[in-house]
Design a protein around this motif. Structure first.
Motif, PDB file in Angstrom:
ATOM      1  N   PRO A  53       2.194  -6.396  47.187  1.00  0.00           N
ATOM      2  CA  PRO A  53       2.865  -5.221  46.608  1.00  0.00           C
ATOM      3  C   PRO A  53       3.035  -5.304  45.092  1.00  0.00           C
ATOM      4  O   PRO A  53       3.050  -4.267  44.414  1.00  0.00           O
ATOM      5  N   VAL A  54       3.139  -6.512  44.564  1.00  0.00           N
ATOM      6  CA  VAL A  54       3.319  -6.684  43.114  1.00  0.00           C
ATOM      7  C   VAL A  54       1.977  -6.652  42.396  1.00  0.00           C
ATOM      8  O   VAL A  54       1.856  -6.113  41.286  1.00  0.00           O
ATOM      9  N   LEU A  55       0.923  -7.198  43.012  1.00  0.00           N
ATOM     10  CA  LEU A  55      -0.391  -7.258  42.386  1.00  0.00           C
ATOM     11  C   LEU A  55      -1.111  -5.911  42.381  1.00  0.00           C
ATOM     12  O   LEU A  55      -1.888  -5.613  41.464  1.00  0.00           O
ATOM     13  N   THR A  56      -0.849  -5.093  43.388  1.00  0.00           N
ATOM     14  CA  THR A  56      -1.656  -3.883  43.593  1.00  0.00           C
ATOM     15  C   THR A  56      -1.531  -2.872  42.457  1.00  0.00           C
ATOM     16  O   THR A  56      -2.533  -2.301  42.015  1.00  0.00           O
ATOM     17  N   GLY A  57      -0.314  -2.642  41.971  1.00  0.00           N
ATOM     18  CA  GLY A  57      -0.097  -1.665  40.900  1.00  0.00           C
ATOM     19  C   GLY A  57      -0.945  -1.939  39.671  1.00  0.00           C
ATOM     20  O   GLY A  57      -1.705  -1.058  39.216  1.00  0.00           O
ATOM     21  N   PRO A  58      -0.872  -3.147  39.094  1.00  0.00           N
ATOM     22  CA  PRO A  58      -1.706  -3.449  37.932  1.00  0.00           C
ATOM     23  C   PRO A  58      -3.200  -3.348  38.206  1.00  0.00           C
ATOM     24  O   PRO A  58      -3.969  -2.957  37.319  1.00  0.00           O
ATOM     25  N   MET A  59      -3.626  -3.680  39.439  1.00  0.00           N
ATOM     26  CA  MET A  59      -5.055  -3.580  39.757  1.00  0.00           C
ATOM     27  C   MET A  59      -5.493  -2.120  39.833  1.00  0.00           C
ATOM     28  O   MET A  59      -6.607  -1.777  39.438  1.00  0.00           O
ATOM     29  N   ILE A  60      -4.619  -1.252  40.322  1.00  0.00           N
ATOM     30  CA  ILE A  60      -4.939   0.178  40.366  1.00  0.00           C
ATOM     31  C   ILE A  60      -5.041   0.751  38.950  1.00  0.00           C
ATOM     32  O   ILE A  60      -5.947   1.524  38.637  1.00  0.00           O
ATOM     33  N   MET A  61      -4.117   0.340  38.093  1.00  0.00           N
ATOM     34  CA  MET A  61      -4.031   0.900  36.749  1.00  0.00           C
ATOM     35  C   MET A  61      -4.963   0.224  35.744  1.00  0.00           C
ATOM     36  O   MET A  61      -5.146   0.721  34.641  1.00  0.00           O
ATOM     37  N   PHE A  76      -8.071  -7.415  28.651  1.00  0.00           N
ATOM     38  CA  PHE A  76      -7.955  -8.403  27.570  1.00  0.00           C
ATOM     39  C   PHE A  76      -8.286  -7.783  26.209  1.00  0.00           C
ATOM     40  O   PHE A  76      -8.727  -8.466  25.294  1.00  0.00           O
ATOM     41  N   SER A  77      -8.070  -6.484  26.119  1.00  0.00           N
ATOM     42  CA  SER A  77      -8.324  -5.771  24.865  1.00  0.00           C
ATOM     43  C   SER A  77      -7.483  -6.347  23.731  1.00  0.00           C
ATOM     44  O   SER A  77      -6.348  -6.768  23.926  1.00  0.00           O
ATOM     45  N   LYS A  78      -8.055  -6.345  22.530  1.00  0.00           N
ATOM     46  CA  LYS A  78      -7.313  -6.843  21.365  1.00  0.00           C
ATOM     47  C   LYS A  78      -6.227  -5.857  20.925  1.00  0.00           C
ATOM     48  O   LYS A  78      -5.347  -6.207  20.141  1.00  0.00           O
ATOM     49  N   GLU A  79      -6.316  -4.649  21.443  1.00  0.00           N
ATOM     50  CA  GLU A  79      -5.304  -3.643  21.113  1.00  0.00           C
ATOM     51  C   GLU A  79      -4.329  -3.501  22.276  1.00  0.00           C
ATOM     52  O   GLU A  79      -4.728  -3.258  23.416  1.00  0.00           O
ATOM     53  N   LEU A  80      -3.045  -3.661  21.993  1.00  0.00           N
ATOM     54  CA  LEU A  80      -2.022  -3.564  23.033  1.00  0.00           C
ATOM     55  C   LEU A  80      -1.837  -2.114  23.475  1.00  0.00           C
ATOM     56  O   LEU A  80      -2.031  -1.191  22.670  1.00  0.00           O
ATOM     57  N   PRO A  81      -1.437  -1.890  24.725  1.00  0.00           N
ATOM     58  CA  PRO A  81      -1.076  -0.530  25.136  1.00  0.00           C
ATOM     59  C   PRO A  81       0.199  -0.102  24.431  1.00  0.00           C
ATOM     60  O   PRO A  81       1.009  -0.940  24.032  1.00  0.00           O
ATOM     61  N   THR A  82       0.384   1.195  24.269  1.00  0.00           N
ATOM     62  CA  THR A  82       1.620   1.684  23.657  1.00  0.00           C
ATOM     63  C   THR A  82       2.782   1.479  24.619  1.00  0.00           C
ATOM     64  O   THR A  82       2.589   1.360  25.838  1.00  0.00           O
ATOM     65  N   PHE A  83       3.976   1.441  24.065  1.00  0.00           N
ATOM     66  CA  PHE A  83       5.159   1.246  24.906  1.00  0.00           C
ATOM     67  C   PHE A  83       5.330   2.416  25.868  1.00  0.00           C
ATOM     68  O   PHE A  83       5.735   2.238  27.011  1.00  0.00           O
ATOM     69  N   ARG A  84       4.994   3.623  25.402  1.00  0.00           N
ATOM     70  CA  ARG A  84       5.093   4.814  26.269  1.00  0.00           C
ATOM     71  C   ARG A  84       4.173   4.669  27.481  1.00  0.00           C
ATOM     72  O   ARG A  84       4.552   5.006  28.598  1.00  0.00           O
ATOM     73  N   VAL A 135      -0.768  -8.250  28.934  1.00  0.00           N
ATOM     74  CA  VAL A 135       0.622  -8.284  28.477  1.00  0.00           C
ATOM     75  C   VAL A 135       1.505  -7.456  29.410  1.00  0.00           C
ATOM     76  O   VAL A 135       2.620  -7.863  29.760  1.00  0.00           O
ATOM     77  N   SER A 136       1.016  -6.300  29.844  1.00  0.00           N
ATOM     78  CA  SER A 136       1.761  -5.476  30.806  1.00  0.00           C
ATOM     79  C   SER A 136       1.938  -6.218  32.125  1.00  0.00           C
ATOM     80  O   SER A 136       3.005  -6.178  32.742  1.00  0.00           O
ATOM     81  N   ILE A 137       0.875  -6.914  32.555  1.00  0.00           N
ATOM     82  CA  ILE A 137       0.935  -7.680  33.799  1.00  0.00           C
ATOM     83  C   ILE A 137       1.967  -8.797  33.689  1.00  0.00           C
ATOM     84  O   ILE A 137       2.751  -9.029  34.615  1.00  0.00           O
ATOM     85  N   THR A 138       1.985  -9.490  32.561  1.00  0.00           N
ATOM     86  CA  THR A 138       2.931 -10.581  32.350  1.00  0.00           C
ATOM     87  C   THR A 138       4.367 -10.094  32.438  1.00  0.00           C
ATOM     88  O   THR A 138       5.207 -10.688  33.125  1.00  0.00           O
ATOM     89  N   VAL A 139       4.645  -8.992  31.745  1.00  0.00           N
ATOM     90  CA  VAL A 139       6.010  -8.438  31.756  1.00  0.00           C
ATOM     91  C   VAL A 139       6.381  -7.986  33.161  1.00  0.00           C
ATOM     92  O   VAL A 139       7.487  -8.259  33.646  1.00  0.00           O
ATOM     93  N   PHE A 149       3.101   1.843  28.741  1.00  0.00           N
ATOM     94  CA  PHE A 149       3.640   0.789  29.595  1.00  0.00           C
ATOM     95  C   PHE A 149       4.734   1.335  30.508  1.00  0.00           C
ATOM     96  O   PHE A 149       4.831   0.940  31.679  1.00  0.00           O
ATOM     97  N   LEU A 150       5.554   2.257  30.005  1.00  0.00           N
ATOM     98  CA  LEU A 150       6.595   2.861  30.840  1.00  0.00           C
ATOM     99  C   LEU A 150       5.976   3.658  31.987  1.00  0.00           C
ATOM    100  O   LEU A 150       6.500   3.657  33.104  1.00  0.00           O
ATOM    101  N   VAL A 151       4.859   4.339  31.715  1.00  0.00           N
ATOM    102  CA  VAL A 151       4.135   5.051  32.778  1.00  0.00           C
ATOM    103  C   VAL A 151       3.645   4.048  33.816  1.00  0.00           C
ATOM    104  O   VAL A 151       3.802   4.248  35.029  1.00  0.00           O
ATOM    105  N   GLU A 152       3.036   2.967  33.323  1.00  0.00           N
ATOM    106  CA  GLU A 152       2.538   1.931  34.231  1.00  0.00           C
ATOM    107  C   GLU A 152       3.675   1.348  35.060  1.00  0.00           C
ATOM    108  O   GLU A 152       3.533   1.133  36.275  1.00  0.00           O
TER     109      GLU A 152
END
Length: 318
Positions: free
Chosen positions: A217-225, A146-154, A230-234, A156-159
């Motif tokens: 399978p969908v939840l695990t990736g974001p929990m690992i990273m 819930f950081s006030k600073e968004l991750p970079t688009f680059r 915002v990345s989770i929502t997308v 997010f592509l890694v994620e």
């Protein structure tokens, strides 16, 4: 002769030098334009995110519920709402002419569709939603969701690459698991009631399967990273729309091909994964690769249905 040669060398040097300078200038201008656009877009997204964050007064649970629950669900139902109109009414023809299994769900059985909708709603409200509670705890533990600073688009592509890889592995093996005779009979057979699937049945499944194969399978990736909300929502929205496309029964122009998973519903023992990588490694796509569906398994870049341009071979009359 030497003068002609020297003149040719000078002309060549002039042309090449001018071309190189022009190319460098254009490349620099293009790079500046892309970077400028990138910075502007990033600034726009960052500003909107902060407005949204303060709208909810920084309440992390509300933000998480909105981003991980409400937005993906709305994306799912808006997309499938359009498809269901086509399934039930047979219109617009722009959609229905791209049907994969011709003559099936034409129109869809409304009684069967209502039953599927009830199961899907149950899975969303009583399975997926409660599973967000432990996920929220994990994301809080990471500390930057819930950081006030968004991750970079680059980043997010890694994620996104990691999310996709994790989903492919977990979904493939859990899907193979529920195809074991005992589990298939009592759990996975419900999903395969639709041999010609439609979009909404992408999460029409037994509750146990919905947990193991659809949600984890969908939840695990974001929990690992430890991903940002915002990345989770997308990612959740993309995952739900993508699985709806793979089940929709229509090979629509400019969208990912649904032929792979549609073939799974048709044959049951082929094409277990999402990307097809593990199917290739395990040899669970051999029949698919010999079928016409494999030839049609590509993004359609024209308006001519692939069922017309690559038709099935007519069966010989006995």
């Amino acid at each position: 002769q030497d003068e002609k040669l020297w003149r040719a060398v000078r002309i060549t040097a002039y042309v090449l030098g001018t071309g190189l300078l022009t190319f460098t200038a254009l490349a620099n201008a293009f790079s500046w334009y892309v970077q400028n656009m990138w910075d502007t877009l990033g600034h726009f997204c960052q500003t909107r995110w902060l407005e949204f964050y303060y709208l909810f007064e920084g309440d992390e649970w509300k933000i998480f519920l909105f981003g991980a629950g409400l937005v993906p669900s709305l994306a799912f139902w808006c997309f499938n709402g359009v498809l269901m109109v086509a399934d039930v009414t047979g219109k617009p023809a722009f959609i229905t002419r791209y049907r994969i299994q011709l003559g099936k769900n034409d129109p869809v059985d409304t009684k069967k569709l209502r039953q599927a909708i009830h199961v899907v709603l149950f899975n969303q409200f009583f399975i997926s939603l409660p599973m967000l509670v432990p996920m929220f705890s994990v994301m809080k533990w990471w500390g930057n969701t819930f950081s006030k600073e968004l991750p970079t688009f680059r980043w997010f592509l890694v994620e996104l690459s990691v999310f996709t890889l994790v989903e492919e592995i977990l979904f493939y093996y859990s899907h193979r698991l529920v195809h074991l005779p005992l589990l298939y009979k009592h759990i996975h057979k419900k999903h395969h009631e639709w041999t010609a699937p439609i979009g909404v049945v992408s999460i029409y499944a037994h509750p146990a399967e919905h947990i193991i194969s659809n949600t984890l399978p969908v939840l695990t990736g974001p929990m690992i990273m430890g991903s940002h909300i915002v990345s989770i929502t997308v990612w959740f929205s993309l995952a739900l729309i993508t699985t709806s496309i793979s089940h929709c029964g229509y090979h629509l122009p400019f969208l990912p091909s649904p032929e792979f998973h549609d073939f799974h519903h048709l044959k049951f023992n082929q094409c277990y994964g999402v990307l097809g990588v593990l199917d290739y490694l395990h040899g669970t796509d051999t029949v698919f690769r010999k079928a016409k569906a494999y030839e049609r398994h590509r993004v359609l870049l024209s308006l001519t249905p692939l069922s017309e341009s690559i038709p099935e071979v007519p069966k010989r009359a006995e």
